[in-house]
Design an enzyme around this catalytic site. Structure first.
Site, PDB file in Angstrom:
ATOM      1  N   HIS A  83      -5.115   3.063 -14.543  1.00 40.57           N
ATOM      2  CA  HIS A  83      -5.670   2.495 -13.298  1.00 40.57           C
ATOM      3  C   HIS A  83      -6.806   1.523 -13.633  1.00 40.57           C
ATOM      4  O   HIS A  83      -7.927   1.638 -13.133  1.00 40.57           O
ATOM      5  CB  HIS A  83      -6.148   3.595 -12.351  1.00 40.57           C
ATOM      6  CG  HIS A  83      -6.098   3.176 -10.905  1.00 40.57           C
ATOM      7  ND1 HIS A  83      -5.553   3.965  -9.916  1.00 40.57           N
ATOM      8  CD2 HIS A  83      -6.497   2.036 -10.284  1.00 40.57           C
ATOM      9  CE1 HIS A  83      -5.647   3.328  -8.754  1.00 40.57           C
ATOM     10  NE2 HIS A  83      -6.223   2.157  -8.962  1.00 40.57           N
TER      11      HIS A  83
ATOM     12  N   ASP B 105       0.285   0.939 -14.195  1.00 35.88           N
ATOM     13  CA  ASP B 105      -1.173   1.081 -14.203  1.00 35.88           C
ATOM     14  C   ASP B 105      -1.572   2.278 -13.345  1.00 35.88           C
ATOM     15  O   ASP B 105      -2.732   2.650 -13.294  1.00 35.88           O
ATOM     16  CB  ASP B 105      -1.836  -0.198 -13.668  1.00 35.88           C
ATOM     17  CG  ASP B 105      -3.357  -0.131 -13.773  1.00 35.88           C
ATOM     18  OD1 ASP B 105      -3.852   0.177 -14.877  1.00 35.88           O
ATOM     19  OD2 ASP B 105      -4.041  -0.358 -12.758  1.00 35.88           O
TER      20      ASP B 105
ATOM     21  N   THR C  60       1.303  -1.738 -10.263  1.00 40.37           N
ATOM     22  CA  THR C  60      -0.168  -1.778 -10.344  1.00 40.37           C
ATOM     23  C   THR C  60      -0.746  -1.440  -8.971  1.00 40.37           C
ATOM     24  O   THR C  60      -1.886  -1.773  -8.689  1.00 40.37           O
ATOM     25  CB  THR C  60      -0.675  -3.177 -10.777  1.00 40.37           C
ATOM     26  OG1 THR C  60      -0.119  -4.148  -9.883  1.00 40.37           O
ATOM     27  CG2 THR C  60      -0.297  -3.511 -12.202  1.00 40.37           C
TER      28      THR C  60
ATOM     29  N   ARG D   5       0.072   1.814  -6.335  1.00 35.34           N
ATOM     30  CA  ARG D   5      -0.256   3.235  -6.230  1.00 35.34           C
ATOM     31  C   ARG D   5       0.885   4.038  -6.838  1.00 35.34           C
ATOM     32  O   ARG D   5       2.061   3.716  -6.633  1.00 35.34           O
ATOM     33  CB  ARG D   5      -0.446   3.660  -4.759  1.00 35.34           C
ATOM     34  CG  ARG D   5      -1.768   3.235  -4.141  1.00 35.34           C
ATOM     35  CD  ARG D   5      -2.968   3.935  -4.772  1.00 35.34           C
ATOM     36  NE  ARG D   5      -4.236   3.511  -4.200  1.00 35.34           N
ATOM     37  CZ  ARG D   5      -5.002   2.527  -4.668  1.00 35.34           C
ATOM     38  NH1 ARG D   5      -4.631   1.865  -5.741  1.00 35.34           N
ATOM     39  NH2 ARG D   5      -6.150   2.231  -4.086  1.00 35.34           N
TER      40      ARG D   5
ATOM     41  N   PRO E  68       0.834  -1.209   0.000  1.00 38.65           N
ATOM     42  CA  PRO E  68       0.000   0.000   0.000  1.00 38.65           C
ATOM     43  C   PRO E  68       0.866   1.255   0.000  1.00 38.65           C
ATOM     44  O   PRO E  68       2.061   1.189   0.310  1.00 38.65           O
ATOM     45  CB  PRO E  68      -0.778  -0.119   1.320  1.00 38.65           C
ATOM     46  CG  PRO E  68       0.061  -0.969   2.192  1.00 38.65           C
ATOM     47  CD  PRO E  68       0.849  -1.882   1.303  1.00 38.65           C
TER      48      PRO E  68
ATOM     49  N   GLU F  13      -1.884  10.873 -11.223  1.00 40.81           N
ATOM     50  CA  GLU F  13      -2.920  10.340 -12.123  1.00 40.81           C
ATOM     51  C   GLU F  13      -4.273  11.005 -11.966  1.00 40.81           C
ATOM     52  O   GLU F  13      -5.059  11.031 -12.911  1.00 40.81           O
ATOM     53  CB  GLU F  13      -3.068   8.827 -11.920  1.00 40.81           C
ATOM     54  CG  GLU F  13      -3.674   8.447 -10.578  1.00 40.81           C
ATOM     55  CD  GLU F  13      -3.872   6.943 -10.437  1.00 40.81           C
ATOM     56  OE1 GLU F  13      -2.939   6.205 -10.755  1.00 40.81           O
ATOM     57  OE2 GLU F  13      -4.956   6.534  -9.993  1.00 40.81           O
TER      58      GLU F  13
END
Ligand code: NAI
Length: 344
Positions: free
Chosen positions: A295, A258, A232, A234, A206, A263
């Site tokens: 994402h 991703d 993929t 954060r 995380p 973003e």
């Protein structure tokens, strides 16, 4: 129960509408993201439902408190978009801790295979009847070493798939799971050893104060030349400027992203008619060895169904009993799932 639903996309609406009647809820879908300018739209609702790029800071929490809103149902697992410390005592924060680790892990693998076998190039060539193979040489994943940072639900599924490919697996986690080492296919090592020995590195931890820019210039310097980075998890786990420099200097062989630090400005929206003002993102996307998806890793039918069901079940249970096993609570310095019992 009336729910104010922010950052709505058509696929959210169809998944939630399927269950809304069954749960006896009425949902008002707002397309706008939640932030301090839009929080007032939630006035008169019983609860708010938010996603990854909504902003739930002190000002939003205060506005909700003034409006009498006490429950925020996140329709995602990550909660770095919420000021959890400030929320404690004011706003109950529910989340969907797991909806499909397979969706995210499989997307990471899809990106990896696309990158190493140059599928993104081959697809465009074939569309143009260009059947030349020059420049499409890839490499076998079999026998390569993958370093997995974060060995929770998604990291475990990702490692299982890598095992199937015959890859060697190194792992780093702040809280290692010793069961994983039992069959000898996974070896926990220090972060430094993982960076130094991995051909491919995949991030599945995380975003916290500790993991912010866990992949920065210093970390990249420790990596093997030609390392492939998969993110993929954060965006802010990776210092995007340092990554760009690593790609320019050929230290980084490829990056599959991703998620991206900034973003929320761009992802999930059609910006094709706009001038891309983020030079780092534009430069990354321009690279032949960088693949960016917006994402998208969570986006499977299975995951959307689980998200809708768990979010509505969280709200039902919370409003019926005043507690919910998927409530997050900030106690001392740590954030934990309440696992029933009252958070405050
Ligand atoms: P999880 O909670 O099951 O696993 C996270 C793992 O990270 C745990 O094993 C934990 O011990 C470890 N960890 C915590 N702090 C760490 C640190 N400082 N260094 C190394 N490891 C640390 O979570 P799950 O379900 O596997 O999800 C992982 C992440 O994936 C989420 O936090 C979220 O950011 C991201 N995600 C991305 C999605 C996408 O669509 N791209 C969708 C869902 C999740």
């Amino acid at each position: 129960m009336r729910i104010a639903f922010f950052d709505t996309k058509p696929y959210d609406k169809s998944a939630f509408e399927k269950y809304a009647e069954e749960y006896g809820v009425s949902i008002k879908y707002f397309e706008t993201k939640l932030n301090e300018d839009t929080a007032e739209l939630a006035s008169g609702f019983d609860a708010v439902c938010a996603f990854v790029n909504d902003t739930v800071n002190d000002k939003v929490i205060d506005k909700f408190y003034e409006m009498g809103i006490r429950v925020l149902a996140l329709r995602c697992a990550g909660f770095n978009q919420v000021d959890m410390k400030y929320a404690y005592g004011k706003l109950h924060v529910l989340r969907v801790p797991a909806y499909s680790p397979y969706a995210v892990a499989e997307h990471a693998i899809a990106l990896l295979l696309t990158s190493v076998r140059r599928i993104h190039k081959a697809y465009i060539r074939s569309k143009d009847f260009n059947f030349s193979l020059t420049g499409l040489t890839g490499f076998d994943l079999h026998g390569k070493t993958v370093g997995v940072i974060g060995t929770g639900k998604i990291g475990k599924v990702f490692m299982n798939i890598c095992r199937g490919f015959g890859m060697k697996i190194l792992a780093y986690d702040k809280y290692p799971d010793s069961n994983l080492e039992k069959d000898g296919s996974v070896r926990y090592v220090s972060m430094e050893a993982l960076l130094q020995n991995s051909d491919i590195i995949s991030l599945h931890c995380p975003l916290t104060e500790e993991t912010y820019h866990v992949i920065d210039e210093k970390a990249l310097n420790l990596c093997k030349k030609g390392v492939i980075l998969l993110n993929t998890s954060r965006g802010a786990l990776v210092d995007a400027e340092a990554l760009l420099n690593g790609i320019k200097s050929r230290k980084v062989g490829a990056a599959c992203l991703d998620v991206y630090e900034e973003e929320s400005e761009w992802f999930f929206e059609d910006n094709s008619g706009h001038i891309m003002e983020d030079d780092t993102l534009a430069r990354l996307i321009s690279m032949p060895n960088v693949i960016v998806t917006s994402h998208q890793a969570f986006l499977t039918e299975d995951a959307l169904e689980n998200i809708a069901q768990t979010t509505l079940e969280n709200l039902r249970v919370f409003f019926a009993t005043g507690q919910c096993e998927n409530e997050l609570c900030h106690k001392g310095d740590s954030i934990q799932d309440c696992k029933n019992g009252k958070c405050f």
